[in-house]
Write an enzyme that holds these catalytic residues in place. Structure first.
Site, PDB file in Angstrom:
ATOM      1  CE1 TYR A 124     -93.236   3.347  -9.149  1.00 64.22           C
ATOM      2  CE2 TYR A 124     -95.219   3.858  -8.090  1.00 64.22           C
ATOM      3  CZ  TYR A 124     -93.999   3.073  -8.356  1.00 64.22           C
ATOM      4  OH  TYR A 124     -94.104   1.890  -7.741  1.00 64.22           O
ATOM      5  CG  HIS A 135     -91.360  -6.506  -4.121  1.00 64.35           C
ATOM      6  ND1 HIS A 135     -90.372  -5.638  -4.318  1.00 64.35           N
ATOM      7  CD2 HIS A 135     -92.484  -5.467  -3.910  1.00 64.35           C
ATOM      8  CE1 HIS A 135     -90.640  -4.312  -4.448  1.00 64.35           C
ATOM      9  NE2 HIS A 135     -92.010  -4.174  -4.083  1.00 64.35           N
ATOM     10  CG  ASP A 168     -92.175  -0.776  -3.397  1.00 69.88           C
ATOM     11  OD1 ASP A 168     -92.866   0.333  -3.532  1.00 69.88           O
ATOM     12  OD2 ASP A 168     -92.243  -1.480  -4.329  1.00 69.88           O
TER      13      ASP A 168
END
Length: 426
Positions: free
Chosen positions: A343, A401, A213
């Protein structure tokens, strides 16, 4: 949120760290006295009134009406979330999660003006290879805890003493118990420099790095910067998307011609991800403050937002308690907004595209493991185009993930194999 942290004298600090087996120094290495680079033992101790308040907020939840479809296409289904929240508000015990953290040596140190929380677990085996591992969003150091045993004590988990690692597990800025940046600029490159400083401060002259990630672009940035002592990296969400494919994905066009079967499958899964599941990143990448207003005030809103990630199936391989340890950490540390800003700092790019930048500049060894239920299965052809010094590539048969969390034994075995060639000869 409240924690207990100690600031002892330098002599007491080193004695305590040595007794905990947490800090290893190379000959001649030292910690400089002073507030800026001191390393302080850290213990999690959340006041009971904060846990009580959380339960009261959960009990007072105002629920939306039920979805109008029979699947997850509108988001996590009401009945499923209500069942999880009912458990969270009555039977879930944060103290057990807190105890998982406090069972391991934890520390705090200031780097680049920000407090960084980290776990530091030394192996009992001599010549263990130091390894810094980075979590992602919506994860935390909780997602790495089940690898501590297999990596630091491999003889109990199918490995040999020569496979041992010393582990450094930091919380990213704005996540968990690390400090929240008060200004802009905390992008993967800056975090990478902070991690290199942390490893140097701990006295490690040779080490490796790993990440999935957000840990992938951070570890890749470390490899690109090539700080003194870094031998190589391992990533399990590799930035292998070729520029031409990335351009098509961004425009929403059809798959480029000439793709192999594996490349076409990768494109298809990426196309689905970008069209159906990437709304969370778009929101955080453009309006993290707006996200924070909602998620900071509603624990159930926070749980739903985090749960919907990974296709809304975190319980596929995680227990309810494991999932709620992570959600509760975000709530108690009030980090919904501060974590989302990562982000925004990358201009709303996905983790994959953030990591894909400048991979050609990486000359250090790179190792990759592909897990079948990841966002996409990176084809080896793309991996070799992206990383010119790819020393290890393997596709395993299970895991997704949150690979370290979901399949800690397999994940640890992959790291042993991936880094074996980088270990110094003894």
């Amino acid at each position: 949120m409240s924690t207990m942290s100690l600031t002892p004298t330098r002599r007491d600090l080193l004695a305590a760290a040595a007794a905990a087996g947490a800090i290893g120094f190379l000959p001649g290495a030292a910690l400089t006295a002073g507030a800026d680079d001191s390393i302080r033992p850290f213990t999690v101790n959340i006041p009971q009134e904060e846990i009580t308040e959380l339960r009261l907020r959960i009990a007072a939840t105002r629920w939306p009406d039920q979805e109008t479809v029979n699947d997850r296409s509108q988001g996590i289904q009401l009945a499923k979330l209500q069942a999880i929240v009912r458990y969270w508000g009555t039977d879930y015990d944060w103290r057990k999660g807190e105890a998982k953290l406090n069972a391991l040596p934890q520390f705090m140190t200031e780097i680049d003006g920000l407090d960084i929380h980290f776990l530091h677990v030394r192996s009992k085996h001599p010549n263990a290879l130091p390894l810094i591992m980075t979590h992602g969003w919506p994860g935390s150091v909780f997602e790495l805890l089940k690898t501590v045993g297999p990596l630091t004590d491999p003889t109990k988990h199918g490995g040999s003493p020569e496979d041992a690692f010393d582990l450094v597990l930091p919380s990213m800025p704005g996540y968990g118990f690390s400090g929240k940046p008060k200004g802009t600029g905390w992008k993967p490159d800056r975090i990478a420099r902070a991690w290199a400083e942390l490893m140097e401060r701990l006295g490690y002259g040779r080490y490796v790095a790993q990440g999935g990630d957000w840990g992938s672009p951070i570890s890749s940035a470390m490899a690109r910067q090539a700080p003194r002592g870094l031998l190589g990296i391992h990533i399990n969400l590799p930035a292998t998307i070729p520029p031409d494919v990335a351009a098509v994905l961004a425009s929403g066009g059809p798959a480029p011609a000439g793709l192999t079967e594996k490349e076409r499958a990768a494109f298809s899964s990426l196309d689905t991800f970008y069209k159906k599941y990437r709304a969370y990143a778009a929101m955080m990448g453009t309006r993290p403050q707006m996200i924070g207003y909602a998620l900071t005030d509603s624990p159930v809103g926070l749980a739903a937002f985090m749960y919907d990630y990974n296709n809304g199936e975190p319980e596929r391989l995680l227990s309810k308690d494991e999932m709620l340890d992570d959600v509760t950490l975000y709530w108690l540390t009030n980090s919904a907004t501060s974590s989302a800003r990562l982000y925004w700092e990358t201009m709303g790019q996905s983790v994959l595209l953030a990591a894909a930048q400048k991979t050609a500049e990486i000359s250090l060894p790179v190792a990759i493991t592909v897990f079948p239920e990841e966002v996409y299965r990176a084809p080896e052809t793309w991996a070799r185009r992206a990383y010119r010094n790819l020393i290890y590539f393997n596709e395993v048969d299970k895991g997704g993930h949150f690979a370290a969390w979901e399949e800690p034994e397999l994940f640890s075995a992959e790291l042993r194999a991936a880094f074996r060639s980088l270990r110094p000869a003894h």
